[in-house]
Design an enzyme around this catalytic site. Structure first.
Site, PDB file in Angstrom:
ATOM      1  N   LYS A   1      30.552  23.004 -13.882  1.00  0.00           N
ATOM      2  CA  LYS A   1      29.652  22.189 -14.712  1.00  0.00           C
ATOM      3  C   LYS A   1      29.265  22.966 -15.965  1.00  0.00           C
ATOM      4  O   LYS A   1      28.991  24.169 -15.894  1.00  0.00           O
ATOM      5  CB  LYS A   1      28.416  21.819 -13.877  1.00  0.00           C
ATOM      6  CG  LYS A   1      27.476  20.810 -14.534  1.00  0.00           C
ATOM      7  CD  LYS A   1      26.354  20.433 -13.562  1.00  0.00           C
ATOM      8  CE  LYS A   1      25.361  19.449 -14.155  1.00  0.00           C
ATOM      9  NZ  LYS A   1      24.258  19.126 -13.224  1.00  0.00           N
TER      10      LYS A   1
ATOM     11  N   SER B   1      21.467  15.848  -8.659  1.00  0.00           N
ATOM     12  CA  SER B   1      22.668  15.816  -9.504  1.00  0.00           C
ATOM     13  C   SER B   1      23.952  16.321  -8.868  1.00  0.00           C
ATOM     14  O   SER B   1      25.017  16.206  -9.471  1.00  0.00           O
ATOM     15  CB  SER B   1      22.420  16.590 -10.793  1.00  0.00           C
ATOM     16  OG  SER B   1      21.541  15.851 -11.594  1.00  0.00           O
TER      17      SER B   1
ATOM     18  N   SER C   1      23.237  14.197 -12.843  1.00  0.00           N
ATOM     19  CA  SER C   1      23.801  14.606 -14.119  1.00  0.00           C
ATOM     20  C   SER C   1      25.204  15.187 -14.009  1.00  0.00           C
ATOM     21  O   SER C   1      25.935  15.252 -14.985  1.00  0.00           O
ATOM     22  CB  SER C   1      22.893  15.650 -14.770  1.00  0.00           C
ATOM     23  OG  SER C   1      22.829  16.825 -13.961  1.00  0.00           O
TER      24      SER C   1
END
Ligand code: GLN
Length: 522
Positions: A91, A190, A166
């Site tokens: 990420k 997330s 997210s």
């Protein structure tokens, strides 16, 4: 397409454990595995306009270089870890030396960090080639990845739907077979909610169990990095690798990581006799819950009962206030964290138009206006307000009290049961754009994941099947007391094994074929 090797094996369809075994057996090289995944990325990832768009940066050269080094270690009989040579996606909120880290924001466009986050350093030390950085809601604020400044990620099950957020990029990359493993971060869900809506596995470890050093902070007291995979065993393998005490993170815990791989293997036997499972009353349906989500959840429960678990309902009454508490605590922390992006010390610098010799304040205002998106601005304003003197006690102080009450609810519940369970999210993946202009509707989807972050406890989301209404993935969440991460693996692996036995295959075997950059080439 070269993701299918000469032997006809499509290496992108294997679990990380299978890939590690194939590497150890000399059936494949890390260069071949890495190239297969890079080819898959080239075929389906597309860009902001079409395709999955899970990646913000693909580092083909760097990944292949790491793969060559891995193959050399294997050839010398000295692999750095069991997963040495298995590629991974990270990420874009994790700092990476030599690779951009944007956090999905214009504020950090082009920033190349001078250091690796501890998680990334551990991945490198263990020999996992890093394929690239995955898309995310700006500074990890959101539940759909639509708040990325670089365009949304699309759900591989239906490219018109959100992949969750997210960390939609990491989940979509794994769901679309672009990576066997990925790193996510979970501040309010997330990792788990994207896992639920993309039919993948995601784990939020006990707070402090995985280092936050080099994880660009959203809300320090809630953030936790963790694994994103297609199987529970793969998450356990990755979690054991990234977990553990880090002197560079003052909130890192000193307890050793429990034996997660053993727990996952034990759970995979499907034997849960004597296990006490508590269904959280407050997360059992009601307004906003999709019938197909509840139906798949009930089926997973039935499978647990049939395998010997004792299922009871347990109330955690303060959980109904979790969203309200979280959306005060998180904005408070993030408004403080993001203050450093002031165009003087960090981040984008924009000079106000038509102003000669602008003041520092004018430059800050122009830069923050240009660098931050609407959701980030909304939360900065909310957080600054909640922390202002005069309102501090009424908002931030109250939210902290609720946080304590929620933790106490969990403590009491875990006196009665070994694990707590709920659906991971109240609905399946919604349509892109559907909730973009309705922040409260977006926040409401976090009700089942946020409580674990407030209490610092571990949680997993495992695929529970497809909802009848729309044929989209549903997630089953398992929560355990702090430090008992092994329990979420044991029970998660049991649910996975029991459901796969019932279906006759893993859920991801049903994932739709994305043979081209659907739409991108049209
Ligand atoms: N959806 C939640 C939010 O918008 C969770 C974010 C996260 O876990 N990073 O804050």
């Amino acid at each position: 397409m070269s993701s299918t090797s000469t032997t006809g094996t499509d290496w992108t369809r294997r679990s990380a454990a299978e890939l590690a075994d194939a590497l150890a057996a000399g059936e494949v090289t890390s260069v071949e595995l890495t190239q297969a995944h890079l080819d898959r990325i080239a075929a389906v990832d597309g860009d902001a306009d079409a395709g999955v768009h899970a990646f913000l940066h693909v580092d083909a050269e760097g990944a292949l270089e790491q793969a060559r080094a891995s193959d050399a270690r294997r050839a010398a009989g000295e692999p750095a870890s069991y997963l040495d040579g298995v590629p991974i996606a990270v990420k874009d909120v994790m700092t990476t030396t030599g690779l951009p880290t944007t956090c999905g924001s214009k504020m950090l466009e082009g920033w190349v960090p001078p250091y690796d986050s501890t998680v990334v350093a551990k991945l490198k030390a263990a020999g996992l080639p890093i394929l690239g950085k995955t898309n995310m809601d700006e500074f990890a604020m959101g539940s759909s990845t639509e708040h990325s400044a670089y365009g949304p990620t699309r759900n591989p099950w239906d490219l018109t739907r959100i992949p969750g957020g997210s960390g939609g990029g990491s989940a979509a990359a794994v769901a679309a077979f672009e990576a066997p493993l990925a790193i996510g971060t979970d501040t309010g869900g997330s990792i788990r909610q994207p896992g639920a809506v993309t039919g993948t596995v995601g784990v939020k470890p006990t707070y402090g169990g995985v280092s936050r050093h080099g994880l660009v902070a959203l809300a320090n007291s809630l953030d936790q990095a963790g694994p994103v995979t297609r199987t529970v065993l793969d998450s356990a393998l990755l979690h054991e690798l990234i977990g553990g005490h880090d002197p560079l993170d003052s909130t890192s815990i000193s307890e050793a990581v429990p034996a997660l791989v053993d727990a996952a293997r034990q759970g995979a036997s499907g034997d849960v006799s004597g296990l006490r499972v508590g269904v959280i009353t407050e997360l059992r349906g009601g307004e906003g819950w999709q019938p197909g989500v509840l139906a798949r959840f009930d089926e997973a429960l039935e499978a647990l009962v049939a395998a010997g678990a004792e299922v009871v309902e347990v109330s955690c009454p303060n959980i109904v206030h979790a969203i309200a508490a979280y959306y005060l605590i998180l904005p408070a922390e993030c408004s403080s964290n993001l203050a450093k992006f002031d165009a003087m010390r960090y981040g984008l610098r924009v000079l106000p138009e038509g102003v000669e010799s602008p003041s520092a304040e004018a430059v800050m205002r122009a830069s923050r206006d240009a660098g931050f998106g609407d959701e980030v601005k909304r939360r900065i304003i909310l957080g600054t307000y909640a922390l202002s003197s005069g309102y501090y006690d009424a908002y931030y102080g109250q939210a902290q009290k609720l946080r304590t009450l929620i933790s106490r609810d969990f403590t009491a519940a875990f006196e009665q049961v070994d694990v707590l369970v709920s659906p991971t999210a109240p609905t399946t993946a919604f349509a892109l754009g559907e909730k973009l202009d309705d922040p409260l509707a977006m926040y409401a989807g976090d009700l089942a994941t946020i409580p674990a972050n407030l209490a610092g406890i571990p949680g997993i989301s495992v695929p529970a099947g497809l909802a009848d209404e729309d044929g989209l993935p549903v997630g089953f969440q398992v929560l355990a007391p702090a430090l008992a991460d092994d329990r979420v693996y044991r029970v998660g692996a049991a649910v996975e094994a029991l459901l796969e036995k019932k279906w006759g295959h893993a859920l991801w075997a049903q994932a739709p074929e994305l043979t081209t950059r659907q739409g991108a080439d049209a």
